[in-house]
Motif scaffolding. Structure first.
Motif, PDB file in Angstrom:
ATOM      1  N   THR A 174     -10.966  -2.480   8.347  1.00  0.00           N
ATOM      2  CA  THR A 174      -9.773  -2.353   9.192  1.00  0.00           C
ATOM      3  C   THR A 174      -9.279  -3.682   9.750  1.00  0.00           C
ATOM      4  OG1 THR A 174     -11.235  -1.826  11.062  1.00  0.00           O
ATOM      5  CG2 THR A 174     -10.272   0.020   9.843  1.00  0.00           C
ATOM      6  N   ALA A 175     -10.061  -4.753   9.631  1.00  0.00           N
ATOM      7  CA  ALA A 175      -9.606  -6.054  10.111  1.00  0.00           C
ATOM      8  C   ALA A 175      -8.886  -6.853   9.027  1.00  0.00           C
ATOM      9  CB  ALA A 175     -10.790  -6.872  10.640  1.00  0.00           C
ATOM     10  N   THR A 176      -8.838  -6.323   7.808  1.00  0.00           N
ATOM     11  CA  THR A 176      -8.202  -7.033   6.692  1.00  0.00           C
ATOM     12  C   THR A 176      -6.759  -6.586   6.520  1.00  0.00           C
ATOM     13  OG1 THR A 176      -8.821  -5.372   5.035  1.00  0.00           O
ATOM     14  CG2 THR A 176     -10.435  -7.097   5.532  1.00  0.00           C
ATOM     15  N   GLU A 177      -5.994  -7.360   5.742  1.00  0.00           N
ATOM     16  CA  GLU A 177      -4.598  -7.008   5.484  1.00  0.00           C
ATOM     17  C   GLU A 177      -4.499  -5.658   4.786  1.00  0.00           C
ATOM     18  OE1 GLU A 177      -2.346  -9.917   3.439  1.00  0.00           O
ATOM     19  OE2 GLU A 177      -2.659 -11.491   4.920  1.00  0.00           O
ATOM     20  N   ALA A 178      -5.342  -5.455   3.775  1.00  0.00           N
ATOM     21  CA  ALA A 178      -5.295  -4.184   3.042  1.00  0.00           C
ATOM     22  C   ALA A 178      -5.768  -3.033   3.904  1.00  0.00           C
ATOM     23  CB  ALA A 178      -6.133  -4.289   1.769  1.00  0.00           C
ATOM     24  N   GLY A 179      -6.921  -3.210   4.545  1.00  0.00           N
ATOM     25  CA  GLY A 179      -7.495  -2.126   5.333  1.00  0.00           C
ATOM     26  C   GLY A 179      -6.632  -1.708   6.503  1.00  0.00           C
ATOM     27  N   ARG A 180      -6.004  -2.678   7.163  1.00  0.00           N
ATOM     28  CA  ARG A 180      -5.138  -2.349   8.304  1.00  0.00           C
ATOM     29  C   ARG A 180      -3.985  -1.461   7.866  1.00  0.00           C
ATOM     30  NH1 ARG A 180      -0.795  -5.324   9.888  1.00  0.00           N
ATOM     31  NH2 ARG A 180      -1.505  -7.139   8.693  1.00  0.00           N
ATOM     32  N   ARG A 181      -3.416  -1.747   6.717  1.00  0.00           N
ATOM     33  CA  ARG A 181      -2.301  -0.950   6.205  1.00  0.00           C
ATOM     34  C   ARG A 181      -2.767   0.441   5.767  1.00  0.00           C
ATOM     35  NH1 ARG A 181      -1.142  -6.189   5.764  1.00  0.00           N
ATOM     36  NH2 ARG A 181       1.057  -6.888   5.695  1.00  0.00           N
ATOM     37  N   VAL A 182      -3.915   0.490   5.099  1.00  0.00           N
ATOM     38  CA  VAL A 182      -4.459   1.786   4.666  1.00  0.00           C
ATOM     39  C   VAL A 182      -4.741   2.675   5.873  1.00  0.00           C
ATOM     40  CG1 VAL A 182      -6.436   2.925   3.595  1.00  0.00           C
ATOM     41  CG2 VAL A 182      -5.420   0.918   2.504  1.00  0.00           C
ATOM     42  N   TYR A 183      -5.398   2.121   6.873  1.00  0.00           N
ATOM     43  CA  TYR A 183      -5.765   2.902   8.049  1.00  0.00           C
ATOM     44  C   TYR A 183      -4.521   3.463   8.740  1.00  0.00           C
ATOM     45  CZ  TYR A 183      -8.613   4.283  12.076  1.00  0.00           C
ATOM     46  OH  TYR A 183      -9.268   5.008  13.041  1.00  0.00           O
ATOM     47  N   ALA A 184      -3.512   2.624   8.921  1.00  0.00           N
ATOM     48  CA  ALA A 184      -2.295   3.071   9.608  1.00  0.00           C
ATOM     49  C   ALA A 184      -1.577   4.156   8.812  1.00  0.00           C
ATOM     50  CB  ALA A 184      -1.363   1.880   9.833  1.00  0.00           C
ATOM     51  N   ALA A 185      -1.492   3.987   7.492  1.00  0.00           N
ATOM     52  CA  ALA A 185      -0.776   4.955   6.658  1.00  0.00           C
ATOM     53  C   ALA A 185      -1.510   6.292   6.603  1.00  0.00           C
ATOM     54  CB  ALA A 185      -0.585   4.391   5.248  1.00  0.00           C
ATOM     55  N   VAL A 186      -2.825   6.259   6.457  1.00  0.00           N
ATOM     56  CA  VAL A 186      -3.591   7.509   6.373  1.00  0.00           C
ATOM     57  C   VAL A 186      -3.586   8.227   7.726  1.00  0.00           C
ATOM     58  CG1 VAL A 186      -5.877   8.504   6.019  1.00  0.00           C
ATOM     59  CG2 VAL A 186      -5.026   6.730   4.467  1.00  0.00           C
ATOM     60  N   ALA A 187      -3.781   7.488   8.813  1.00  0.00           N
ATOM     61  CA  ALA A 187      -3.798   8.124  10.129  1.00  0.00           C
ATOM     62  C   ALA A 187      -2.477   8.828  10.413  1.00  0.00           C
ATOM     63  CB  ALA A 187      -4.090   7.087  11.212  1.00  0.00           C
ATOM     64  N   ARG A 188      -1.377   8.184  10.072  1.00  0.00           N
ATOM     65  CA  ARG A 188      -0.073   8.826  10.280  1.00  0.00           C
ATOM     66  C   ARG A 188       0.148   9.947   9.275  1.00  0.00           C
ATOM     67  NH1 ARG A 188       4.834   7.578  12.865  1.00  0.00           N
ATOM     68  NH2 ARG A 188       6.241   9.341  12.477  1.00  0.00           N
ATOM     69  N   GLY A 189      -0.227   9.701   8.026  1.00  0.00           N
ATOM     70  CA  GLY A 189       0.041  10.670   6.964  1.00  0.00           C
ATOM     71  C   GLY A 189      -0.700  11.976   7.121  1.00  0.00           C
ATOM     72  N   VAL A 190      -1.950  11.937   7.555  1.00  0.00           N
ATOM     73  CA  VAL A 190      -2.717  13.171   7.756  1.00  0.00           C
ATOM     74  C   VAL A 190      -2.044  14.040   8.813  1.00  0.00           C
ATOM     75  CG1 VAL A 190      -4.883  14.100   8.667  1.00  0.00           C
ATOM     76  CG2 VAL A 190      -4.928  12.270   6.964  1.00  0.00           C
ATOM     77  N   GLN A 191      -1.586  13.435   9.888  1.00  0.00           N
ATOM     78  CA  GLN A 191      -0.920  14.204  10.938  1.00  0.00           C
ATOM     79  C   GLN A 191       0.390  14.808  10.435  1.00  0.00           C
ATOM     80  OE1 GLN A 191      -1.264  12.271  15.054  1.00  0.00           O
ATOM     81  NE2 GLN A 191      -1.840  10.552  13.716  1.00  0.00           N
ATOM     82  N   ILE A 221       0.847  -1.201   0.000  1.00  0.00           N
ATOM     83  CA  ILE A 221       0.000   0.000   0.000  1.00  0.00           C
ATOM     84  C   ILE A 221       0.881   1.250   0.000  1.00  0.00           C
ATOM     85  CG2 ILE A 221      -1.629   1.381   1.334  1.00  0.00           C
ATOM     86  CD1 ILE A 221      -2.956  -1.017   0.081  1.00  0.00           C
ATOM     87  N   THR A 222       0.597   2.188  -0.910  1.00  0.00           N
ATOM     88  CA  THR A 222       1.259   3.488  -0.923  1.00  0.00           C
ATOM     89  C   THR A 222       0.183   4.576  -0.854  1.00  0.00           C
ATOM     90  OG1 THR A 222       3.022   2.605  -2.331  1.00  0.00           O
ATOM     91  CG2 THR A 222       2.891   4.999  -2.116  1.00  0.00           C
ATOM     92  N   VAL A 223       0.397   5.543   0.024  1.00  0.00           N
ATOM     93  CA  VAL A 223      -0.583   6.610   0.243  1.00  0.00           C
ATOM     94  C   VAL A 223       0.075   7.957  -0.011  1.00  0.00           C
ATOM     95  CG1 VAL A 223      -2.025   7.735   1.981  1.00  0.00           C
ATOM     96  CG2 VAL A 223      -1.919   5.249   1.897  1.00  0.00           C
ATOM     97  N   PHE A 224      -0.638   8.847  -0.698  1.00  0.00           N
ATOM     98  CA  PHE A 224      -0.172  10.205  -0.987  1.00  0.00           C
ATOM     99  C   PHE A 224      -1.174  11.173  -0.356  1.00  0.00           C
ATOM    100  CE2 PHE A 224       0.890   7.270  -4.336  1.00  0.00           C
ATOM    101  CZ  PHE A 224       2.188   7.556  -4.695  1.00  0.00           C
ATOM    102  N   ILE A 225      -0.683  12.086   0.487  1.00  0.00           N
ATOM    103  CA  ILE A 225      -1.593  12.964   1.223  1.00  0.00           C
ATOM    104  C   ILE A 225      -1.108  14.414   1.203  1.00  0.00           C
ATOM    105  CG2 ILE A 225      -2.630  13.480   3.475  1.00  0.00           C
ATOM    106  CD1 ILE A 225      -2.397  10.556   4.184  1.00  0.00           C
ATOM    107  N   THR A 226      -2.011  15.325   0.852  1.00  0.00           N
ATOM    108  CA  THR A 226      -1.820  16.750   1.128  1.00  0.00           C
ATOM    109  C   THR A 226      -2.957  17.163   2.047  1.00  0.00           C
ATOM    110  OG1 THR A 226      -3.057  17.373  -0.880  1.00  0.00           O
ATOM    111  CG2 THR A 226      -0.634  17.311  -1.026  1.00  0.00           C
ATOM    112  N   ALA A 227      -2.667  18.045   2.997  1.00  0.00           N
ATOM    113  CA  ALA A 227      -3.694  18.377   3.985  1.00  0.00           C
ATOM    114  C   ALA A 227      -3.613  19.827   4.424  1.00  0.00           C
ATOM    115  CB  ALA A 227      -3.562  17.460   5.211  1.00  0.00           C
ATOM    116  N   GLY A 228      -4.771  20.472   4.404  1.00  0.00           N
ATOM    117  CA  GLY A 228      -4.930  21.803   4.968  1.00  0.00           C
ATOM    118  C   GLY A 228      -6.326  21.862   5.558  1.00  0.00           C
ATOM    119  N   VAL A 229      -6.480  22.525   6.693  1.00  0.00           N
ATOM    120  CA  VAL A 229      -7.783  22.506   7.360  1.00  0.00           C
ATOM    121  C   VAL A 229      -8.296  23.905   7.691  1.00  0.00           C
ATOM    122  CG1 VAL A 229      -7.567  20.180   8.306  1.00  0.00           C
ATOM    123  CG2 VAL A 229      -6.636  22.101   9.587  1.00  0.00           C
ATOM    124  N   THR A 230      -8.034  24.862   6.814  1.00  0.00           N
ATOM    125  CA  THR A 230      -8.633  26.181   7.014  1.00  0.00           C
ATOM    126  C   THR A 230     -10.069  26.197   6.490  1.00  0.00           C
ATOM    127  OG1 THR A 230      -7.762  26.927   4.890  1.00  0.00           O
ATOM    128  CG2 THR A 230      -6.433  27.375   6.848  1.00  0.00           C
TER     129      THR A 230
END
Length: 298
Positions: free
Chosen positions: A165-182, A84-93
């Protein structure tokens, strides 16, 4: 899957089955996914035509999904967790009801292992939940902005029917997005300063953890040879499955993982320079170019 930067745009290229909640969204095959930075006062009557012009100018076809953001691409965060590879840009104004506010949270999720159509859509749910969780951890009183978007894409034969979130794919997506957004918000809001996009990899050495790779002060330099180019420490061709460049080895989890620790292809200055000018070059093309450099160093 291949990704590269051109000015204010991150392009992700491949032979995808994809789904998007963004402009002209839906579910269909796509060869290009991109996120493009626009000015804060951006106002275009036809956002899809604007995206189409970007894709056309880059020489790509109409089978694309595009996203727009006011966040500079230097604040982009790329996170790799196995396939899994995740790309994130984030702004919250823009957490308010005003859709003209400039910032947004854009998330692109790419799986090198095929997802069913249902899993593609479920990945959007998983990524959105991870985003909301990250905002909560950072004490924001909202779960997103009014213009947030998610694109999910996968390549190859279907290997994952579900992506909760209990699957192999979902667990990786959730962890990457949660860290990446921060991490992306830390960069956009100035708590972390980087001059280029940030790359993170999930490592199991010494215990499971995220590692931000930075060329400055790398403790492993030179891992191959003095004077090597480190711009592509994490190879855009990985895993190439080319037996001349790497091999399958046993992983710490008991499975197999593709190892290219002895490959110097993209660390060689001439080859790296060629790849920067020709980011769509195939692996055979780069190998052929390396041979030509050895035959004629001039």
């Amino acid at each position: 899957m291949r990704y590269f930067f051109t000015g204010d745009t991150i392009f992700v290229r491949g032979d995808f089955r994809a789904a998007s909640t963004g402009v002209n969204g839906g579910s269909r095959p796509a060869s290009t996914i991109f996120n493009h930075t626009v000015p804060g006062n951006f106002d275009h009557a036809d956002p899809f035509r604007y995206l189409w012009q970007i894709a056309t100018a880059a020489g790509f076809g109409e089978d694309f999904f595009g996203l727009l953001t006011a966040v500079p691409m230097r604040h982009l965060c790329i996170l790799q967790y196995d396939f899994i590879t995740v790309f994130i840009t984030a702004g919250v104004t823009n957490p308010n009801p005003d859709p003209t506010a400039p910032h947004t949270i854009n998330i692109i999720v790419v799986s090198r292992e095929g997802l069913s159509d249902g899993a593609l859509l479920e990945t959007i749910v998983t990524a959105t939940g991870a985003k909301a969780h990250a905002l909560g951890l950072m004490k924001y009183p909202f779960t997103g902005t009014t213009t947030d978007a998610v694109v999910v894409a996968s390549e190859g034969e279907v290997r994952h029917t579900y992506a909760g979130t209990a699957t192999e794919a979902g667990r990786r997506v959730y962890a990457a997005v949660a860290r990446g957004v921060q991490e992306a918000l830390d960069r956009q809001e100035g708590r972390t300063v980087r001059e280029r996009p940030s790359f993170f990899i999930f490592s199991r050495y010494g215990g499971d953890h995220w590692v931000e790779w930075r060329p400055e002060g790398c403790p492993y330099y030179p891992c191959h040879f003095e004077g090597q180019v480190c711009d592509f420490c994490y190879c855009p061709y990985y895993p190439c499955h080319d037996s001349e460049l790497g091999e399958w080895v046993k992983s710490s989890s008991g499975g197999q993982i593709w190892s290219c620790s002895t490959c110097t292809l993209l660390h060689e200055p001439g080859v790296a320079a060629y790849f920067k000018k020709n980011p769509e070059a195939s692996l055979p093309e780069l190998k052929k170019y390396r041979v030509s450099l050895k035959e004629d160093p001039q």
